[in-house]
Design a protein around this motif. Sequence first.
Motif, PDB file in Angstrom:
ATOM      1  N   LEU A 164      39.686  43.910  -6.835  1.00  0.00           N
ATOM      2  CA  LEU A 164      39.878  43.854  -5.381  1.00  0.00           C
ATOM      3  C   LEU A 164      38.561  44.052  -4.631  1.00  0.00           C
ATOM      4  O   LEU A 164      38.391  43.559  -3.513  1.00  0.00           O
ATOM      5  N   MET A 165      37.620  44.786  -5.219  1.00  0.00           N
ATOM      6  CA  MET A 165      36.328  45.018  -4.571  1.00  0.00           C
ATOM      7  C   MET A 165      35.410  43.800  -4.628  1.00  0.00           C
ATOM      8  O   MET A 165      34.475  43.694  -3.839  1.00  0.00           O
ATOM      9  N   SER A 166      35.646  42.915  -5.549  1.00  0.00           N
ATOM     10  CA  SER A 166      34.706  41.811  -5.761  1.00  0.00           C
ATOM     11  C   SER A 166      34.802  40.777  -4.642  1.00  0.00           C
ATOM     12  O   SER A 166      35.788  40.702  -3.911  1.00  0.00           O
ATOM     13  N   GLY A 167      33.771  39.966  -4.546  1.00  0.00           N
ATOM     14  CA  GLY A 167      33.751  38.874  -3.579  1.00  0.00           C
ATOM     15  C   GLY A 167      33.195  39.298  -2.239  1.00  0.00           C
ATOM     16  O   GLY A 167      32.625  40.366  -2.080  1.00  0.00           O
ATOM     17  N   GLY A 168      33.349  38.435  -1.281  1.00  0.00           N
ATOM     18  CA  GLY A 168      32.920  38.725   0.072  1.00  0.00           C
ATOM     19  C   GLY A 168      31.486  38.345   0.368  1.00  0.00           C
ATOM     20  O   GLY A 168      31.014  38.557   1.475  1.00  0.00           O
ATOM     21  N   GLY A 169      30.808  37.786  -0.597  1.00  0.00           N
ATOM     22  CA  GLY A 169      29.423  37.396  -0.383  1.00  0.00           C
ATOM     23  C   GLY A 169      29.331  36.055   0.317  1.00  0.00           C
ATOM     24  O   GLY A 169      30.311  35.345   0.506  1.00  0.00           O
ATOM     25  N   SER A 170      28.132  35.711   0.688  1.00  0.00           N
ATOM     26  CA  SER A 170      27.882  34.437   1.352  1.00  0.00           C
ATOM     27  C   SER A 170      27.204  33.490   0.366  1.00  0.00           C
ATOM     28  O   SER A 170      26.429  33.913  -0.491  1.00  0.00           O
ATOM     29  N   ASP A 171      27.490  32.217   0.486  1.00  0.00           N
ATOM     30  CA  ASP A 171      26.843  31.230  -0.371  1.00  0.00           C
ATOM     31  C   ASP A 171      25.360  31.077  -0.016  1.00  0.00           C
ATOM     32  O   ASP A 171      24.524  30.820  -0.873  1.00  0.00           O
ATOM     33  N   ASP A 172      25.061  31.239   1.247  1.00  0.00           N
ATOM     34  CA  ASP A 172      23.684  31.132   1.723  1.00  0.00           C
ATOM     35  C   ASP A 172      23.116  32.543   1.881  1.00  0.00           C
ATOM     36  O   ASP A 172      23.648  33.347   2.662  1.00  0.00           O
TER      37      ASP A 172
ATOM     38  N   THR B 296      20.653  33.667   3.441  1.00  0.00           N
ATOM     39  CA  THR B 296      20.079  33.982   4.744  1.00  0.00           C
ATOM     40  C   THR B 296      21.145  34.251   5.803  1.00  0.00           C
ATOM     41  O   THR B 296      20.823  34.686   6.900  1.00  0.00           O
ATOM     42  N   VAL B 297      22.416  34.023   5.462  1.00  0.00           N
ATOM     43  CA  VAL B 297      23.513  34.212   6.407  1.00  0.00           C
ATOM     44  C   VAL B 297      24.305  35.445   5.992  1.00  0.00           C
ATOM     45  O   VAL B 297      24.718  35.580   4.848  1.00  0.00           O
ATOM     46  N   PHE B 298      24.516  36.353   6.955  1.00  0.00           N
ATOM     47  CA  PHE B 298      25.283  37.572   6.691  1.00  0.00           C
ATOM     48  C   PHE B 298      26.772  37.284   6.831  1.00  0.00           C
ATOM     49  O   PHE B 298      27.204  36.611   7.760  1.00  0.00           O
ATOM     50  N   SER B 299      27.551  37.825   5.905  1.00  0.00           N
ATOM     51  CA  SER B 299      28.996  37.617   5.933  1.00  0.00           C
ATOM     52  C   SER B 299      29.691  38.935   6.267  1.00  0.00           C
ATOM     53  O   SER B 299      29.468  39.951   5.613  1.00  0.00           O
ATOM     54  N   GLU B 300      30.553  38.910   7.273  1.00  0.00           N
ATOM     55  CA  GLU B 300      31.320  40.107   7.657  1.00  0.00           C
ATOM     56  C   GLU B 300      32.449  40.410   6.676  1.00  0.00           C
ATOM     57  O   GLU B 300      33.067  41.459   6.758  1.00  0.00           O
ATOM     58  N   ALA B 301      32.714  39.508   5.742  1.00  0.00           N
ATOM     59  CA  ALA B 301      33.791  39.715   4.777  1.00  0.00           C
ATOM     60  C   ALA B 301      33.511  40.895   3.847  1.00  0.00           C
ATOM     61  O   ALA B 301      34.422  41.414   3.212  1.00  0.00           O
ATOM     62  N   VAL B 302      32.277  41.341   3.785  1.00  0.00           N
ATOM     63  CA  VAL B 302      31.926  42.494   2.956  1.00  0.00           C
ATOM     64  C   VAL B 302      32.636  43.736   3.475  1.00  0.00           C
ATOM     65  O   VAL B 302      33.002  44.628   2.711  1.00  0.00           O
ATOM     66  N   PHE B 303      32.859  43.812   4.775  1.00  0.00           N
ATOM     67  CA  PHE B 303      33.450  44.983   5.404  1.00  0.00           C
ATOM     68  C   PHE B 303      34.950  44.827   5.644  1.00  0.00           C
ATOM     69  O   PHE B 303      35.499  45.463   6.551  1.00  0.00           O
ATOM     70  N   SER B 304      35.627  44.031   4.851  1.00  0.00           N
ATOM     71  CA  SER B 304      37.072  43.848   5.043  1.00  0.00           C
ATOM     72  C   SER B 304      37.830  45.103   4.613  1.00  0.00           C
ATOM     73  O   SER B 304      37.345  45.929   3.842  1.00  0.00           O
ATOM     74  N   TRP B 305      39.030  45.236   5.139  1.00  0.00           N
ATOM     75  CA  TRP B 305      39.871  46.399   4.848  1.00  0.00           C
ATOM     76  C   TRP B 305      40.153  46.517   3.356  1.00  0.00           C
ATOM     77  O   TRP B 305      40.204  47.620   2.810  1.00  0.00           O
ATOM     78  N   ARG B 306      40.311  45.393   2.701  1.00  0.00           N
ATOM     79  CA  ARG B 306      40.611  45.386   1.268  1.00  0.00           C
ATOM     80  C   ARG B 306      39.475  45.993   0.454  1.00  0.00           C
ATOM     81  O   ARG B 306      39.698  46.750  -0.480  1.00  0.00           O
ATOM     82  N   ARG B 307      38.242  45.677   0.804  1.00  0.00           N
ATOM     83  CA  ARG B 307      37.085  46.155   0.031  1.00  0.00           C
ATOM     84  C   ARG B 307      36.667  47.569   0.402  1.00  0.00           C
ATOM     85  O   ARG B 307      36.110  48.282  -0.419  1.00  0.00           O
ATOM     86  N   ILE B 308      36.911  47.987   1.629  1.00  0.00           N
ATOM     87  CA  ILE B 308      36.463  49.296   2.087  1.00  0.00           C
ATOM     88  C   ILE B 308      37.523  50.373   1.862  1.00  0.00           C
ATOM     89  O   ILE B 308      37.199  51.510   1.507  1.00  0.00           O
ATOM     90  N   ARG B 309      38.780  50.075   2.046  1.00  0.00           N
ATOM     91  CA  ARG B 309      39.841  51.094   1.958  1.00  0.00           C
ATOM     92  C   ARG B 309      40.744  50.937   0.738  1.00  0.00           C
ATOM     93  O   ARG B 309      40.975  51.893   0.016  1.00  0.00           O
ATOM     94  N   LEU B 310      41.265  49.736   0.541  1.00  0.00           N
ATOM     95  CA  LEU B 310      42.278  49.534  -0.495  1.00  0.00           C
ATOM     96  C   LEU B 310      41.714  49.654  -1.908  1.00  0.00           C
ATOM     97  O   LEU B 310      42.256  50.399  -2.738  1.00  0.00           O
ATOM     98  N   ALA B 311      40.641  48.961  -2.198  1.00  0.00           N
ATOM     99  CA  ALA B 311      40.096  48.931  -3.560  1.00  0.00           C
ATOM    100  C   ALA B 311      39.637  50.305  -4.043  1.00  0.00           C
ATOM    101  O   ALA B 311      39.996  50.712  -5.153  1.00  0.00           O
TER     102      ALA B 311
END
Length: 77
Positions: free
Chosen positions: A33-41, A43-58
């Motif tokens: 559940l913690m994996s993923g959330g990165g950006s393909d590029d 140089t571009v920051f992805s807000e998916a790193v801070f999703s509820w699933r990765r910060i609280r649930l996992a």
Amino acid sequence: MKNNEQKPDFLFEKVNYKILLIGIAVIAIGFILMSGGGSDDPTVFSEAVFSWRRIRLAPTVVLIGFGITIYSIFKKK
């Protein structure tokens, strides 16, 4: 001679090992559940790193898994 043979003494019972495997599986699910959330590029920051699933649930699932494994170690007959 066969009467004197003893069964090997295991540290835990069969139930303890089953609970231990369940705990390890729960820990693995938490890390998945913690994996993923990165950006393909890069140089571009992805807000998916801070999703509820990765910060609280996992992390909660991982801690529950550690609790299950500790319970399996301390469980008596």
